[in-house]
Enzyme design. Structure first.
Site, short mmCIF file in Angstrom:
data_model
loop_
_atom_site.label_atom_id
_atom_site.label_comp_id
_atom_site.label_asym_id
_atom_site.label_seq_id
_atom_site.Cartn_x
_atom_site.Cartn_y
_atom_site.Cartn_z
NE ARG A 238 -4.30 -1.35 0.10
CZ ARG A 238 -4.46 -2.40 -0.71
NH1 ARG A 238 -3.50 -2.74 -1.56
NH2 ARG A 238 -5.57 -3.10 -0.67
CD GLU A 267 -3.03 3.45 -5.13
OE1 GLU A 267 -4.12 2.92 -5.39
OE2 GLU A 267 -2.04 2.82 -4.75
CG HIS A 285 -3.24 -0.50 -6.68
ND1 HIS A 285 -3.62 0.12 -5.52
CD2 HIS A 285 -3.14 -1.82 -6.38
CE1 HIS A 285 -3.77 -0.79 -4.56
NE2 HIS A 285 -3.48 -1.98 -5.06
#
Ligand code: GLV
Length: 326
Positions: A238, A267, A285
């Site tokens: 993360r 993000e 991602h």
């Protein structure tokens, strides 16, 4: 009356088929998702919520959903959901462990190789017409074979990295809160080291811890100071586990050689200083993004939701204490 289910955004259709057999489905079949207000309105009369890591499921959402029994996240990570609030309200939360381990480890290894061997940078160079001749030091990078991989967080994906590293003849060291059993260390050929040694000795450092209060900014300027100037950092866990600004500084100053990042602090925004650097490989991602794995994640979430609606224990509870309490 059949139970009511909300699916917040586009999923692979196999999941919808499972959910339709379990209840009435309200399906927001877009990638844009729902605003906080729309989500609260849509969840108000639902017993099941199938959501993704881009959906923030906080107390306000759960306040709006008095009938909610299950939140099935289509992800292994669940930092987008307020677990203590869900548990306090008796709402089961489920995730999708296991199915994405190898796909994510593949991507982490690809980033390791791309950053170490400067693949993205070389691709940009060639495409922009700058390649005129073979040169002895053109895009010389860092060897992978025979070098040391450091794994921060030895969960399923961390072990997947160790397995891949074996094939490349790497030494593998790891650090975690707990040391693995001797059989696991032997099977994967891994050595436990303390946190400082991990940062000091790694030629490639791959991050595989979940995001929580303990791991937020776990890799920052103090850690970059320990690292070798030839080291490569890989993060597929993360974004907020790594201090992005400190990383940009370390990459700019040459304190670390390069990085491969799949995840970011905010993000889809990426620290502009990272975007300006050649020595970082950036992907949006996509760790678990193979068609097969993403399909399995969707069906797994659907099965978790369907199980709870049928009065059964879901296969992948994040707060199993709720089941024990029954
Ligand atoms: C993806 O990041 C996941 O947590 O599954």
């Amino acid at each position: 009356m059949p139970p009511r289910i909300l699916v917040t955004r586009h999923v692979y259709p196999e999941a919808i088929a499972i959910l339709e057999a379990a209840g009435d489905v309200q399906y927001n079949d877009t990638s844009a998702g729902l605003s906080a207000d729309q989500l609260q309105a849509a969840v108000a009369d639902k017993q099941a919520l199938v959501c993704q890591l881009t959906d923030r499921i906080d107390a306000a959402v759960m306040d709006a959903a008095s009938e909610l029994k299950v939140i099935a996240n289509v992800a292994v990570g669940f930092d987008n959901i307020d677990i203590p609030v869900a548990t306090g309200r008796g709402i089961l939360v489920t995730n999708t462990p296991g199915v994405l381990t190898d796909t994510t480890a593949d991507l982490a290894f690809a980033l390791l190789m791309a950053a170490g061997r400067r693949i993205a940078e070389a691709d940009r160079f060639l495409r922009s017409g700058q390649w005129h001749q073979w040169e002895i030091d053109l895009f010389s990078g860092h060897d992978i074979h025979g070098h040391t991989l450091g794994i921060l967080g030895l969960g399923r994906i961390g072990l997947g990295m160790a397995k891949r590293a074996q094939g490349f003849g790497m030494r593998v060291i790891y650090h975690d809160l707990e040391r693995a059993a001797p059989e696991v260390e032997d099977e994967y050929g891994i050595e436990y080291v303390d946190r400082e040694t991990l940062f000091r000795d790694s030629d490639f450092l791959s991050v595989h811890v979940p995001l929580n209060d303990r791991t937020r900014h776990m890799v920052g300027s103090a850690e970059f100071e320990l690292m070798k100037p030839t080291a490569v950092l890989v993060n597929t866990s993360r974004g907020p586990v790594v201090d992005e600004r400190a990383l940009a500084e370390a990459l700019e100053s040459g304190q670390v050689a390069s990085a491969g990042l799949d995840v970011f602090e905010d993000e889809p925004t990426v620290e502009p200083r990272l975007l300006a650097l050649e020595n970082v490989v950036l992907v949006p991602h996509i760790g678990s993004a193979s068609i097969k794995t993403r399909t399995r994640m969707c069906t797994m979430a659907a099965k978790n939701a369907a199980a709870v609606l049928a009065g059964q224990a879901p296969p992948n509870p994040v707060n199993p204490e709720l089941l024990d309490a029954e």
